[in-house]
Structure formats: C-alpha cells, structure tokens
Design an enzyme around this catalytic site. Sequence first.
Site, short mmCIF file in Angstrom:
data_model
loop_
_atom_site.label_atom_id
_atom_site.label_comp_id
_atom_site.label_asym_id
_atom_site.label_seq_id
_atom_site.Cartn_x
_atom_site.Cartn_y
_atom_site.Cartn_z
N TRP A 272 -77.06 68.22 -23.26
CA TRP A 272 -76.50 66.86 -23.25
C TRP A 272 -77.32 65.95 -24.17
O TRP A 272 -76.79 65.08 -24.84
CB TRP A 272 -76.52 66.32 -21.82
CG TRP A 272 -76.03 64.89 -21.69
CD1 TRP A 272 -74.75 64.48 -21.48
CD2 TRP A 272 -76.83 63.70 -21.76
NE1 TRP A 272 -74.69 63.11 -21.41
CE2 TRP A 272 -75.96 62.60 -21.58
CE3 TRP A 272 -78.19 63.45 -21.97
CZ2 TRP A 272 -76.39 61.28 -21.59
CZ3 TRP A 272 -78.62 62.13 -21.99
CH2 TRP A 272 -77.72 61.07 -21.80
N HIS A 273 -78.64 66.18 -24.17
CA HIS A 273 -79.51 65.31 -24.95
C HIS A 273 -79.32 65.50 -26.45
O HIS A 273 -79.56 64.56 -27.21
CB HIS A 273 -80.98 65.55 -24.59
CG HIS A 273 -81.38 64.86 -23.32
ND1 HIS A 273 -81.14 65.40 -22.08
CD2 HIS A 273 -81.96 63.66 -23.09
CE1 HIS A 273 -81.59 64.58 -21.14
NE2 HIS A 273 -82.09 63.51 -21.73
N GLY A 274 -78.98 66.68 -26.88
CA GLY A 274 -78.80 66.83 -28.31
C GLY A 274 -78.31 68.21 -28.70
O GLY A 274 -78.50 69.19 -27.98
N PHE B 230 -78.25 59.97 -28.43
CA PHE B 230 -77.54 60.87 -27.53
C PHE B 230 -76.17 60.28 -27.17
O PHE B 230 -75.48 60.81 -26.37
CB PHE B 230 -78.37 61.12 -26.27
CG PHE B 230 -79.80 61.52 -26.60
CD1 PHE B 230 -80.86 60.97 -25.91
CD2 PHE B 230 -80.05 62.42 -27.61
CE1 PHE B 230 -82.17 61.33 -26.22
CE2 PHE B 230 -81.36 62.78 -27.93
CZ PHE B 230 -82.41 62.24 -27.23
#
Lengths: 302, 484
Positions: free
Chosen positions: B321-323, B484
């Site tokens: 999700w973060h990257g 993000f």
Amino acid sequence: MFSKFIKKTLFICSAVTLLLLAYLFYFRVNAKSFLADNKDIHILICGDSHTKCAINDSLLIGSKNISVGAQSYLYTYNIIKTLTENNPNIDTIILGYSFHSLSDNFDDIMTGPWSKTDYPAYLPILDASSFNLLARDNSIGMIKLLPNILNTMVKANPLKQTSYQFIGSFHHSKNSVVNDSTIKLTLIRQYIRSSKIKGFSSLQEEYLSKICDYCNEKQIKLILLNTPVYSDYLAVVPPSFIKKYYAVYEKLKDRAVLIDMHNMKLPKNHFGDGDHLNDYGASIVCSRLDSALLAQKVTPLN
Amino acid sequence: MLFNSFHFFVFFIVVTSLYFALPYSKRWFLLLVSSCYFYMAFVPIYILILGFTIVIDYFAGIYIENAQGKRRRTYLIFSLIANIGVLAVFKYYNFLNDNLSFLLKGFALENPIPYLSILLPIGLSFHTFQAMSYTIEVYRGNQKAERNFGIYSLYVMFYPQLVAGPIERPQNLLHQFREKYDFDYDRVTSGLRLMAWGLFKKVVIADRLAIVTDTVYNNPEQYNSLSLIIATFFFSFQIFCDFSGYSDMAIGSARIMGFKLMTNFNKPYQSKSIHEFWQRWHISLSTWFKDYLYITLGGNRVSIPRWYLNLFIVFLVSGLWHGANWTFVIWGALHGFYLVFALVTKNYRETLAKRLYLNKVPFLSVSITFILVAFAWIFFRANSLHSAFYIIKHIFVGLPDLVHNFLNHQSIFQNIGLGSMELIASLLLIVFLETVHTIQNKINLTQYFLQKPAFVRLALYCGVILCILFFGVFENRQFIYFQF
C-alpha cells in the site's frame, strides 16, 4: 467569544511583529559594524561576478572584495550605505561597471526566481525606498520568503563574515572554459530575450547614479571598473549596449572615475569564460589596477 | 498545496472565515468547493479520477442498501474492483510491468506490454481506502447509504484529510457534515495549537532531519557506518514528525471548524513491542487493515499457522500500500515477521525477562522496539533494494573500522549535510520531542499550560511562532506520505 479570539490573535500577531522588528534592528546594527574594527581595509570592491572574479583582494593592499554574482546596483547601493555608515576607514570604492551592467536582465533577477536566494540575503539591509520599490513589484514573493529571510538573518554571526550572505568574496579558480558555447550562453543570458536584444534597466542607471551621489556626499572616491573580457565575447556584445554604457558614464564622470580595461589583451587561459577572469587574469588586473589606483593617489604599491 | 505553504495559509484563513460566516445549510457546499480547489492545486485533471470513484461508490452504496441477497455482494465487489482497479492502474501498473519484464527476461523474451507515463494522483491510496470503507460498512449494515451526492463527495474529499489521512470511517465522519458547529473559543484555540505543534514538527524537526537523510541515503556509498547510523536514526524521527505533523495539522484544521477526526499517532516510539507500535503508528491505516483485511481473512479465530499467515499477509499488503517497490514490500514483510516471531517466542521471552528481571526495565523493551522499527525503516527510505542491502551491510561491517579510527584519534565524522551545531540542534530537538511525549504520559500538558497565567501562555505561543519562522526549513519539502 469571537471578539476575544480576534483580540488575542491580533495581540499575538502584534507581539510577534514587534519581536521580528526588534531582531531586524539588531541585525542591521551588527551588519553596520562589519569591517568597522578593521582599520587596514580602506578600499571596498563591489559589484557582480565580473569584479568577483577579476580582483584578488589579497593582491591589493587595504582592499576587501565583497562582490556577489548577479548583484544589481539596488543591492550594491544598500550594501555600500550599510558598510560605510559607521566606517570612516573606507575611502575608496571600486565598483564593477561592465557593458552588461545596464541590461534589464538585472530587473528580471530582482523579481524572478533569483529572488528566492537574493531576498533573504539583501532584504534585511535595504533602506525604505529600495524596500518599497521591490515590495511594489513583488510583495507576495517577499511574504512567501519571510521564513527564508528570517532563517538567513538568524544564521548571520557578527564574528563570522561569511555568514552574512550579502557579503561576497573573490572567486578563486584556475579553470578556463572559453568557447563558442559558453560565450553564446552568456550572450543570451545578458543581452537576448526571445531572440531580441534586451532593453536597458532604468533601475540600474538610477541606482548607479545614487551610488555616485552617495560616494560624492561621503567624500568616498568611486572608481568604476570595466573588467577585461575575451575578444570573441566582446565581438558579440550588441553595439547599442556599448553606446549606452559610455553615454551613461558621460553623465557620471564628474562623480566617478572609469578604469576601462575591457580591451586589455590577456591570453585565453587567463579567462574563466568569455567575460570572467580566473586567478591568472585576476593577478594581472590587480597589478594594473594597483598602478592605476596609484595614479589616482589611492593606494601605495604592493 | 502543501500544509506548510503560504498558499495553504491564505486558503485556510479564507475558507475558515467563510465557513463561520455562512449559514449552517451552506457550509458543506463551501467545504466541497474548497476541497475541490485544494485537490486541483496539485494536478487539476486528476479530480476526474476522484470524481469517477466518488460516482461509483455513491451509487454502489445506494444499490447495496436497496438490494437483497447476493446482489448486495455483487455491488460491493463492483465498487471494490473499481477502487482497487484505479489504484492498480495508477500506482502498480508500471511496477507489475517491471516485474513481468524481469520474469520474461529470464526466458529470453521481450515484454510486449507498454509502460504508462502517468503521475500518481496525490492521496490516491488514502481516499480510495476511505471510499472502500464506506461501501463495506454499508454492506455490513453499520452505515446507512448517503443519499446526498454532495455530502458523500465531501466525505471522500474533505480537504484536511484528503491527501494523507487520517483514513476516516463513515460512521465517524459522514454525520458530522450535518451537525451545526458554532464558533467555540476553546475548540478553535485547541485546533490552532494542534496545527502549530504539527507545523513545528514538520518544518523545524522533520525537514531539518531530512537534509541529513537525503544526503546520506541518496549516496550511501560515500558514507561510513556512523553516517549511515545517524541518517537511519534521523529518518525514524523525520518520518514520524513529517507524518504526525501532517496529521496534527489535518486534525487541528478540522477541529477548528468543529469536526472530530480520529487520532492517527500516539507516541509510537514509546512502544514496548511491535504489536504496541502498530497500535500507536498510523492508527487509521492499521485499524483499517485490521477491520477489513485481517478479520476478513479470519483474524486469530483460525488455526495458529493460519493466524500467523494472516498477520504476515496483512503486513505484506500494508507494505505494498505504501509504495510500488520491493523495498516497501520487504518493509511490510519485516514487520509481519517481527509480529509473528514475537507471538511464537512470547512465552520464552516472558520467562527470560522475569528470570533476568528485564521486565523491571521498560526502557530496554522500548529501545529494542525502536531498533527493530528503525532497522525496517532502512528499506522504507532506501532508493532501491541494492541501496538498502548496501546500507545494512555497511552499518555493521564498518563498525570495527570506525571504533579503530576513533581510538586512534582519527576523525569519524563526515559532512552529512548539516554543520556540527545544526547536528547537535537536531539531536536536541529529538530529545525535546521525546521528553514532551514522556511528560504527556504523566500529565495533560495542554491542561497544565491552560492553567498558567495569560502572559505565560502568550509568551509560549509567540515562542512557538518565532521558532517556526526562524528555525523552520522552508524549502517546500513535500510531506512523505503524499507520495502514497
């Protein structure tokens, strides 16, 4: 409740503003004392990158080079005023005055992207009229840069000259990159906008005249210096600028002396690029300048 | 439009003033228009993507509520696919394509799928998750479908939390847009204090530490192990101050207008375990994953191996999700591993701690937790996997040389972007920050200062403002979590 909030907010804003103004006053007092204790310095060298690269103050007794690249005369005027106010030792100012000095390129520099680095360095020492002039054209830019200005002020240490960002120095370099490409880039930057020759800056002319008036009033000898440029660069300087250059000097010659070295024959490797000298060129200029200043009864021989 | 910009300062004053000047019934519209303006200040055209997901989810919510049986599920799946699809295209397409190219290269094949040259819409991961929580809660029957398109749009687009959270739940936020909030002196000043504290953390602490982190992490090969350790330590606090600073400004600006957003950080570096860390760090995201992924997978109401797998999957997905980079996946996997390891060894560790009286030294567990988290941050911050492994290897490998040089009176300090005085100042700021957090464990600092005489409070407010103005780093560095 709402009125209480507004009153408190206004009170806090006023307190913060007063404290900021107090700090600005403290900063200006310290700035004025720069060089005041140094009795050996009596010649100030001011201007933009041309004088920054052309005059090695370690080779010129009693001088201090405080030139900063791309510095317009509005800023130079205020620096001269700040540093000479409490310093009677300064009896001579050598000011860079080159063919490009009257280009309106300097007006772009003052309000364009360069303002991001220039405003924090110069705004705290501006007098009211100079400040108002800039504020008229770029007040929003100034407000946006307030934290940067304060950051720069808080880092200035009266005991450490390099911490004042409006104080420049001689640029040491032995490099030489003189070619058509560098000359062309310089030409475009200084003289060309959208394929047309740039105009002249009335602001530059105005503040050059102000510097002359100020020096005259303070009985400071003002020497305008046209630093050497490489022949290929000289060949492409628009004739209108050369004509304007001497026309403006005609109006100033009762208040300033011109030492015109633009035609000085120097080897190519004495130039950093088309219009800037390097260490080798600077040493030649300093020895010639020394003689010229002696003729002007300014300084003894090295 | 960054929260630490002049543009936002003017925007905030104008919007908040108009908010209180307008009648209650018109306020939601003002907030919606200003939220659109806020979002379009980044990349205007991307409001179309936001609009697309809003339309899908608005109608999905209504259809889910009106439908019966399997149809409800169908509408939910359609909504989730639309949201995840947008995420997949804009965030993960090129990453997946890169990995496909890598795989095909192994078989000496060319990848025929073209790359997309697109910018990631700002805050995509945040508002997508917030929108998904809405349709899921409607499906679960915990939230009535919002029939007012404007109010629903505002729920997704509410500018204080649009681009970097906190990720809100519809049960908490939606109804608030219909409440009537008057100007309340205590609430407004509380919100302003929180915004000031958030801005202080961002521009005075985070952006100052970022100078060192960027210098070292962008060229790790140039630096010795001490510099790598300092940069990693600084990054741990940079990301905390950056993200919690943003959250504080978001919560504070919403509070001024009367809205209560959820707390997103609760002194995470005071955690005594990784489990506790995730109860204190990015709380809105961790609770989102707990409620919508972990519990859906079965949570801990399954066999033990399956429970551990569930935890690991949740953190893998959290990393992703973060990257769109393997560094984030490994970061997430590390945390998953930490949690599983902690569970597997729980009894042994508790027995050992009792025998050695280590449970009497909470500082030890806090320190160990911090070191584990900081180690994982290496992957989070490194520009590539190669860079991350280089840093990890040289932090440890270089230490004996460092000690040797130090004992032989050789300099071990390198130029890492800040002068010695600024480095010391940065360390003192970190100490100050954690001291404040420690004091907050014992007393309510806000109440403590509110009881002080007016001149003390006003002096403190002036002091904080002047600190921000004089010592803030205003190079307009974007908030880390905006990417993000």
